[in-house]
Design a protein around this motif. Structure first.
Motif, PDB file in Angstrom:
ATOM      1  N   GLY A  99      48.677  19.185  18.354  1.00 45.11           N
ATOM      2  CA  GLY A  99      47.884  18.473  17.316  1.00 45.11           C
ATOM      3  C   GLY A  99      47.974  18.077  18.693  1.00 45.11           C
ATOM      4  N   VAL A 100      48.786  17.415  18.984  1.00 46.97           N
ATOM      5  CA  VAL A 100      49.080  15.434  19.903  1.00 46.97           C
ATOM      6  C   VAL A 100      47.727  15.639  21.039  1.00 46.97           C
ATOM      7  CG1 VAL A 100      51.390  15.005  19.161  1.00 46.97           C
ATOM      8  CG2 VAL A 100      51.012  16.545  20.825  1.00 46.97           C
ATOM      9  N   LEU A 101      47.036  16.996  21.398  1.00 46.05           N
ATOM     10  CA  LEU A 101      45.827  16.280  22.670  1.00 46.05           C
ATOM     11  C   LEU A 101      44.742  16.586  22.151  1.00 46.05           C
ATOM     12  CD1 LEU A 101      47.299  19.661  24.784  1.00 46.05           C
ATOM     13  CD2 LEU A 101      47.985  16.757  25.093  1.00 46.05           C
ATOM     14  N   TYR A 102      43.729  15.905  22.560  1.00 40.80           N
ATOM     15  CA  TYR A 102      42.757  16.179  22.043  1.00 40.80           C
ATOM     16  C   TYR A 102      41.738  15.928  23.650  1.00 40.80           C
ATOM     17  CZ  TYR A 102      42.319  11.174  22.764  1.00 40.80           C
ATOM     18  OH  TYR A 102      42.486   9.900  23.719  1.00 40.80           O
ATOM     19  N   PRO A 103      40.508  16.859  24.052  1.00 39.10           N
ATOM     20  CA  PRO A 103      39.600  17.019  25.573  1.00 39.10           C
ATOM     21  C   PRO A 103      38.878  15.583  25.395  1.00 39.10           C
ATOM     22  CG  PRO A 103      38.661  18.208  23.586  1.00 39.10           C
ATOM     23  CD  PRO A 103      39.370  17.816  22.794  1.00 39.10           C
ATOM     24  N   CYS A 104      38.936  15.438  26.757  1.00 34.28           N
ATOM     25  CA  CYS A 104      38.379  13.744  27.182  1.00 34.28           C
ATOM     26  C   CYS A 104      37.341  13.930  28.049  1.00 34.28           C
ATOM     27  CB  CYS A 104      39.023  12.617  27.187  1.00 34.28           C
ATOM     28  SG  CYS A 104      38.440  11.199  28.276  1.00 34.28           S
ATOM     29  N   PHE A 105      36.008  14.362  27.956  1.00 32.70           N
ATOM     30  CA  PHE A 105      34.815  14.326  28.893  1.00 32.70           C
ATOM     31  C   PHE A 105      34.100  12.940  29.674  1.00 32.70           C
ATOM     32  CE2 PHE A 105      35.087  16.803  24.767  1.00 32.70           C
ATOM     33  CZ  PHE A 105      34.328  18.181  25.608  1.00 32.70           C
ATOM     34  N   CYS A 106      34.641  11.925  29.179  1.00 32.59           N
ATOM     35  CA  CYS A 106      34.294  10.325  29.906  1.00 32.59           C
ATOM     36  C   CYS A 106      34.731  10.595  31.663  1.00 32.59           C
ATOM     37  CB  CYS A 106      35.080   9.503  29.955  1.00 32.59           C
ATOM     38  SG  CYS A 106      34.946   8.813  27.664  1.00 32.59           S
ATOM     39  N   THR A 107      33.654  10.356  32.269  1.00 38.42           N
ATOM     40  CA  THR A 107      33.519   9.961  33.593  1.00 38.42           C
ATOM     41  C   THR A 107      34.387   8.435  33.928  1.00 38.42           C
ATOM     42  OG1 THR A 107      31.427   8.881  33.402  1.00 38.42           O
ATOM     43  CG2 THR A 107      32.179  11.104  33.752  1.00 38.42           C
ATOM     44  N   ARG A 108      34.885   7.886  34.722  1.00 35.08           N
ATOM     45  CA  ARG A 108      35.715   6.721  35.731  1.00 35.08           C
ATOM     46  C   ARG A 108      34.249   5.483  34.608  1.00 35.08           C
ATOM     47  NH1 ARG A 108      40.208   6.395  38.535  1.00 35.08           N
ATOM     48  NH2 ARG A 108      40.067   8.679  39.326  1.00 35.08           N
ATOM     49  N   LYS A 109      32.944   6.148  34.924  1.00 36.66           N
ATOM     50  CA  LYS A 109      31.689   5.335  34.648  1.00 36.66           C
ATOM     51  C   LYS A 109      32.202   4.872  33.299  1.00 36.66           C
ATOM     52  CE  LYS A 109      27.634   4.488  36.228  1.00 36.66           C
ATOM     53  NZ  LYS A 109      26.270   5.071  35.789  1.00 36.66           N
ATOM     54  N   ASP A 110      31.542   6.194  32.753  1.00 38.61           N
ATOM     55  CA  ASP A 110      32.008   6.335  30.564  1.00 38.61           C
ATOM     56  C   ASP A 110      32.976   5.416  30.712  1.00 38.61           C
ATOM     57  OD1 ASP A 110      30.117   8.340  30.917  1.00 38.61           O
ATOM     58  OD2 ASP A 110      31.304   9.309  30.544  1.00 38.61           O
ATOM     59  N   ASP A 150      30.385  20.972  29.678  1.00 34.94           N
ATOM     60  CA  ASP A 150      30.886  19.869  29.798  1.00 34.94           C
ATOM     61  C   ASP A 150      32.437  20.040  30.526  1.00 34.94           C
ATOM     62  OD1 ASP A 150      28.416  19.088  29.670  1.00 34.94           O
ATOM     63  OD2 ASP A 150      29.517  17.319  28.496  1.00 34.94           O
ATOM     64  N   ARG A 151      32.783  18.950  32.005  1.00 43.70           N
ATOM     65  CA  ARG A 151      34.566  19.316  32.303  1.00 43.70           C
ATOM     66  C   ARG A 151      35.097  18.091  31.147  1.00 43.70           C
ATOM     67  NH1 ARG A 151      34.396  17.914  38.033  1.00 43.70           N
ATOM     68  NH2 ARG A 151      35.872  19.411  37.570  1.00 43.70           N
ATOM     69  N   PHE A 152      36.528  18.487  30.983  1.00 37.41           N
ATOM     70  CA  PHE A 152      36.794  17.659  30.322  1.00 37.41           C
ATOM     71  C   PHE A 152      38.764  17.600  30.330  1.00 37.41           C
ATOM     72  CE2 PHE A 152      36.947  22.101  27.972  1.00 37.41           C
ATOM     73  CZ  PHE A 152      38.255  21.821  28.088  1.00 37.41           C
ATOM     74  N   ALA A 153      38.954  16.301  30.342  1.00 32.36           N
ATOM     75  CA  ALA A 153      41.080  16.599  30.411  1.00 32.36           C
ATOM     76  C   ALA A 153      40.876  16.201  29.533  1.00 32.36           C
ATOM     77  CB  ALA A 153      40.565  14.915  31.637  1.00 32.36           C
ATOM     78  N   LEU A 154      42.441  16.734  29.270  1.00 26.53           N
ATOM     79  CA  LEU A 154      43.180  16.718  28.019  1.00 26.53           C
ATOM     80  C   LEU A 154      44.351  15.518  28.356  1.00 26.53           C
ATOM     81  CD1 LEU A 154      44.226  20.413  28.011  1.00 26.53           C
ATOM     82  CD2 LEU A 154      43.073  19.377  26.687  1.00 26.53           C
ATOM     83  N   ARG A 155      44.021  14.151  26.912  1.00 32.01           N
ATOM     84  CA  ARG A 155      44.812  13.890  26.781  1.00 32.01           C
ATOM     85  C   ARG A 155      46.060  13.421  26.214  1.00 32.01           C
ATOM     86  NH1 ARG A 155      42.902   8.757  29.215  1.00 32.01           N
ATOM     87  NH2 ARG A 155      41.174   9.005  30.137  1.00 32.01           N
TER      88      ARG A 155
END
Ligand code: GLU
Length: 284
Positions: A99-110, A150-155
């Motif tokens: 439970g220590v990850l979450y998806p991040c959809f933000c672009t650099r601009k966001d 929507d593409r996402f990173a994992l933070r």
């Protein structure tokens, strides 16, 4: 009583094939090589090629050629990160279950827009600290966005991670016992949108899987060790000892970079210098 066997020292040099090696790389490689030698240990070479957009096969070939010319020997097979994605995926799965990850959809601009709206953001070692926009998304929203492609990173949810692991230190051979303070990074990206891992994740997993006991690298990467220590604790990995060495500078005093063509091992060799002369320029 069980007696513990003395641990063999294992060091590594881990370049990215994004350009030709320069004198600074020679210093880092020789530093790691010598540390293994002095301890009667093992020296590994690892190719950090997760950034497929920037890595080139000809630079990888040049790494082998230039290091061999310098007189270094390493164990085979060489680990290439691009071939180890399953290891990183398994680690991400485990972190996800914690439970220590979450998806991040933000672009650099966001991210920039959010930071501007907030009137700025504190800076961490990798740049402005992520303002946490996607951490607040509901599970439903995450699912909808992922399903619509929507593409996402994992933070890494740093706050949650630090709660899990508590206070941590590492053995830094130059600084002594060092307290890990990864909070300064905020919610780092562990899997990027374009490649399902990151420098922080891959390097930590690799050092564990390769039984590296002493990580030697430039002091520019000292802050990264804070994050790596947290990942080790979350994933139950071994913690090597560390040395963060100084960086060689260019003749004008700037830090050597891949753009300093005159200082590449290739051009020094082509200018007629011997390997012994180049080792000496690198301090060995
Ligand atoms: N691949 C990293 C670099 O070229 C080094 C990784 C490390 O030593 O941790 O800067």
């Amino acid at each position: 009583m069980l007696s513990t066997l003395p641990q063999t020292t294992v060091t590594r040099f881990a370049p990215s094939p994004t350009g030709l090696l320069h004198l600074g790389h020679a210093f880092a490689a020789l530093f790691a090589f010598q540390a293994a030698r002095d301890a009667g240990g093992r020296f590994l070479l690892r190719i950090e090629d997760i950034d497929q957009g920037r890595c080139r096969p000809e630079f990888e070939a040049a790494i082998y050629e230039d290091l061999a010319w310098l007189g270094l020997e390493w164990e085979e097979p060489v680990r290439r990160q691009s071939e180890c994605m399953a290891d990183y995926e398994a680690a991400l799965d485990r972190l996800n279950r914690l439970g220590v990850l979450y998806p991040c959809f933000c672009t650099r601009k966001d991210i920039q827009t959010e930071i501007d709206a907030a009137g700025g953001a504190p800076h961490g070692p990798d740049g402005p600290i992520y303002p946490g926009t996607c951490k607040a998304l509901s599970n439903e929203k995450r699912q909808t966005r992922a399903e619509r492609g929507d593409r996402f990173a994992l933070r890494l949810d740093m706050e949650q991670a630090l709660k899990e692991v508590g206070a941590l230190t590492w053995n830094d051979l130059d600084r002594g016992e060092t307290t890990a303070d990864a909070r300064i990074f905020g919610d780092v990206v562990l899997a990027r949108k374009d490649t399902p891992t990151s420098y922080h994740l891959s390097v930590t997993i690799d050092d564990h899987l390769q039984d590296v006991t002493l990580v030697t690298r430039g002091e520019d990467l000292f802050p990264a060790t804070h994050v790596h220590r947290v990942l080790q604790a979350l994933l139950g990995l071994d913690t090597p000892a560390y040395r963060h060495h100084g960086l060689l500078s260019a003749p004008d005093g700037r830090r050597l970079a891949k753009r300093d063509k005159a200082q590449t091992l290739r051009s020094l060799r082509e200018a007629g210098l011997s390997a012994a002369e180049v080792r000496k320029m690198a301090g060995y």
